[in-house]
Design a protein around this motif. Structure first.
Motif, PDB file in Angstrom:
ATOM      1  N   SER A  79      15.695 -19.121  -4.003  1.00  0.00           N
ATOM      2  CA  SER A  79      15.629 -17.682  -4.238  1.00  0.00           C
ATOM      3  C   SER A  79      14.248 -17.255  -4.712  1.00  0.00           C
ATOM      4  O   SER A  79      13.380 -18.083  -5.024  1.00  0.00           O
ATOM      5  CB  SER A  79      16.672 -17.265  -5.282  1.00  0.00           C
ATOM      6  N   TYR A  80      14.083 -15.949  -4.801  1.00  0.00           N
ATOM      7  CA  TYR A  80      12.825 -15.363  -5.276  1.00  0.00           C
ATOM      8  C   TYR A  80      12.491 -15.842  -6.689  1.00  0.00           C
ATOM      9  O   TYR A  80      11.364 -16.270  -6.968  1.00  0.00           O
ATOM     10  CB  TYR A  80      12.957 -13.840  -5.222  1.00  0.00           C
ATOM     11  N   LYS A  92       9.716 -13.172  -1.282  1.00  0.00           N
ATOM     12  CA  LYS A  92      10.342 -11.879  -1.556  1.00  0.00           C
ATOM     13  C   LYS A  92      10.388 -11.026  -0.291  1.00  0.00           C
ATOM     14  O   LYS A  92      11.401 -10.386   0.002  1.00  0.00           O
ATOM     15  CB  LYS A  92       9.572 -11.153  -2.651  1.00  0.00           C
ATOM     16  N   ALA A 127      13.035 -12.346   2.135  1.00  0.00           N
ATOM     17  CA  ALA A 127      14.399 -11.986   1.729  1.00  0.00           C
ATOM     18  C   ALA A 127      14.687 -10.532   2.021  1.00  0.00           C
ATOM     19  O   ALA A 127      15.764 -10.166   2.480  1.00  0.00           O
ATOM     20  CB  ALA A 127      14.588 -12.274   0.246  1.00  0.00           C
ATOM     21  N   SER A 128      13.694  -9.679   1.769  1.00  0.00           N
ATOM     22  CA  SER A 128      13.868  -8.248   1.990  1.00  0.00           C
ATOM     23  C   SER A 128      14.051  -7.936   3.468  1.00  0.00           C
ATOM     24  O   SER A 128      14.933  -7.187   3.864  1.00  0.00           O
ATOM     25  CB  SER A 128      12.654  -7.491   1.433  1.00  0.00           C
ATOM     26  N   VAL A 151      17.555  -9.095   4.869  1.00  0.00           N
ATOM     27  CA  VAL A 151      18.675  -8.188   4.597  1.00  0.00           C
ATOM     28  C   VAL A 151      18.520  -6.895   5.369  1.00  0.00           C
ATOM     29  O   VAL A 151      19.469  -6.375   5.932  1.00  0.00           O
ATOM     30  CB  VAL A 151      18.773  -7.909   3.080  1.00  0.00           C
ATOM     31  N   GLU A 194      25.336 -13.154   1.168  1.00  0.00           N
ATOM     32  CA  GLU A 194      23.928 -13.009   0.782  1.00  0.00           C
ATOM     33  C   GLU A 194      23.771 -11.965  -0.322  1.00  0.00           C
ATOM     34  O   GLU A 194      23.031 -12.177  -1.296  1.00  0.00           O
ATOM     35  CB  GLU A 194      23.094 -12.621   2.009  1.00  0.00           C
ATOM     36  N   ILE A 195      24.458 -10.842  -0.180  1.00  0.00           N
ATOM     37  CA  ILE A 195      24.386  -9.804  -1.212  1.00  0.00           C
ATOM     38  C   ILE A 195      24.967 -10.312  -2.524  1.00  0.00           C
ATOM     39  O   ILE A 195      24.410 -10.077  -3.601  1.00  0.00           O
ATOM     40  CB  ILE A 195      25.107  -8.525  -0.750  1.00  0.00           C
ATOM     41  N   GLU A 204      25.066 -13.385  -3.594  1.00  0.00           N
ATOM     42  CA  GLU A 204      24.134 -14.342  -4.195  1.00  0.00           C
ATOM     43  C   GLU A 204      22.949 -13.629  -4.831  1.00  0.00           C
ATOM     44  O   GLU A 204      22.491 -14.006  -5.921  1.00  0.00           O
ATOM     45  CB  GLU A 204      23.639 -15.328  -3.130  1.00  0.00           C
ATOM     46  N   GLN A 205      22.455 -12.583  -4.163  1.00  0.00           N
ATOM     47  CA  GLN A 205      21.331 -11.839  -4.710  1.00  0.00           C
ATOM     48  C   GLN A 205      21.713 -11.145  -6.022  1.00  0.00           C
ATOM     49  O   GLN A 205      20.938 -11.138  -6.976  1.00  0.00           O
ATOM     50  CB  GLN A 205      20.838 -10.806  -3.694  1.00  0.00           C
ATOM     51  N   LEU A 249      20.145 -11.934  -9.695  1.00  0.00           N
ATOM     52  CA  LEU A 249      19.538 -10.814 -10.420  1.00  0.00           C
ATOM     53  C   LEU A 249      20.196 -10.626 -11.782  1.00  0.00           C
ATOM     54  O   LEU A 249      19.519 -10.424 -12.794  1.00  0.00           O
ATOM     55  CB  LEU A 249      19.673  -9.542  -9.582  1.00  0.00           C
ATOM     56  N   LEU A 258      17.611  -4.947  -5.086  1.00  0.00           N
ATOM     57  CA  LEU A 258      18.141  -5.871  -4.081  1.00  0.00           C
ATOM     58  C   LEU A 258      17.473  -5.694  -2.723  1.00  0.00           C
ATOM     59  O   LEU A 258      17.735  -6.472  -1.803  1.00  0.00           O
ATOM     60  CB  LEU A 258      19.651  -5.659  -3.927  1.00  0.00           C
TER      61      LEU A 258
END
Length: 346
Positions: free
Chosen positions: A163-164, A213, A216-217, A220, A237-238, A240-241, A245, A266
């Motif tokens: 992840s980020y 980042k 990932a952006s 989505v 995915e949402i 997990e984000q 966060l 997100l």
């Protein structure tokens, strides 16, 4: 200085300057600061002091011994700050212990510096202090790697799932390790190598973080364009984000959090987030956030907290005591005070 020295000075100092700016951002200007932001800002500031001393001393050997003492003293904070930063990102930090530990280190090194200043005792600072710094720094690097072992395992086995925020952890650990190694080997290479390693690590890390980042952006965003009903992969995915966060920054404790603010963090449209919460979770946004806030309140109520019950509600993200009490009773079936009595000693 000749042109070669000027270029070397510029490259060495550039990373220091940008690191100071970034440290001030994390410490003073970042909105909704998390504990990890505080430790990262202090870490960057400590590194800047240490590296800045090296840069100016390399090009001006007559630099005041006071600056040399300050630069070396800052080194004692780099290792602990790295360790506390990693633990704070992983939500495994005792904040009070970290605060008192850093305070104790500052008091000890300040007291020692007052009793044995560099200008009167250069042999001590160049000898035992220098070696203590390198040993302590190395020990905390090892401890930080151990704490982040799951992320390193993911780096080897499934790097696409990093992840980020995990990229931040890896970048900071690798950067600090590179700087430590450069200074440790300085006697065989060059004293300025640590400064150059800092500038290099600084920019490589941020290029990598920006790439992850952005990736990932874009990932989505592209999926959004072709979705009416959210498919399972995007739902996961949402989820997990949101988990990352909320675990790393606890955004739900912000009483002013809105659906639009969360969607922006997100990197998805508010409409998509609303659809996810309503259709997939079968909840309203308020109910969704309040459940996280109640979990936080339950955690605080279970511990030996110094907060009063009303303060627990505010600390968990509720903007009024009445909302906290009603939400807590609705979700748990009991009142905060009864919950605390039943679970305080469990």
């Amino acid at each position: 200085m000749n042109i070669d020295d000027q270029i070397l000075f510029f490259l060495s100092a550039l990373g220091v300057f940008n690191s100071v700016v970034l440290s001030f951002y994390f410490l003073f200007f970042k909105h909704h600061k998390a504990q990890s932001d505080l430790f990262l800002g202090l870490l960057l500031l400590s590194l800047s002091v240490r590296i800045g001393k090296s840069v100016f001393y390399n090009f001006n050997p007559q630099l005041s011994k006071t600056y040399l003492q300050i630069g070396l003293s800052a080194c004692f904070l780099i290792g602990p700050l790295l360790y506390f930063y990693v633990r704070s990102i992983l939500q495994n930090l005792n904040y009070s212990f970290a605060k008192y530990s850093l305070t104790l280190i500052i008091v000890i090194i300040s007291g020692f510096g007052f009793l044995f200043p560099y200008k009167d005792n250069p042999a001590i600072w160049k000898g035992i202090i220098y070696y203590l710094i390198n040993i302590q720094w190395f020990v905390f690097i090892v401890l930080s790697i151990y704490e982040a072992r799951q992320i390193f395992r993911k780096l080897v086995t499934n790097r696409n799932q990093i992840s980020y925020h995990e990229t931040w952890v890896l970048s900071v650990i690798f950067g600090v390790s590179a700087i430590w190694l450069s200074y440790t080997l300085a006697k065989y290479t060059s004293y300025i190598s640590g400064s150059l390693a800092f500038s290099f690590s600084f920019y490589i890390s941020f290029l990598l973080i920006y790439y992850v980042k952005s990736k990932a952006s874009v990932s989505v965003t592209l999926k959004e364009k072709y979705v009416n009903k959210i498919d399972e992969k995007l739902v996961k995915e949402i989820q997990e984000q949101i988990s990352v966060l909320f675990e790393t920054r606890k955004m739900y404790t912000n009483p002013d959090l809105t659906l639009s603010i969360l969607a922006k963090e997100l990197h998805i449209r508010p409409q998509l987030l609303s659809q996810f919460i309503n259709d997939n979770l079968k909840k309203s946004f308020t109910q969704f956030i309040n459940e996280y806030r109640i979990d936080e309140a339950k955690r605080l109520l279970k511990g030996n907290t110094q907060f009063k019950i009303d303060a627990v509600g505010f600390e968990s993200g509720f903007n009024s005591s009445s909302t906290f009490y009603s939400s807590f009773k609705k979700i748990t079936g009991t009142t905060p005070s009864n919950y605390q009595k039943d679970n305080f000693y469990s």
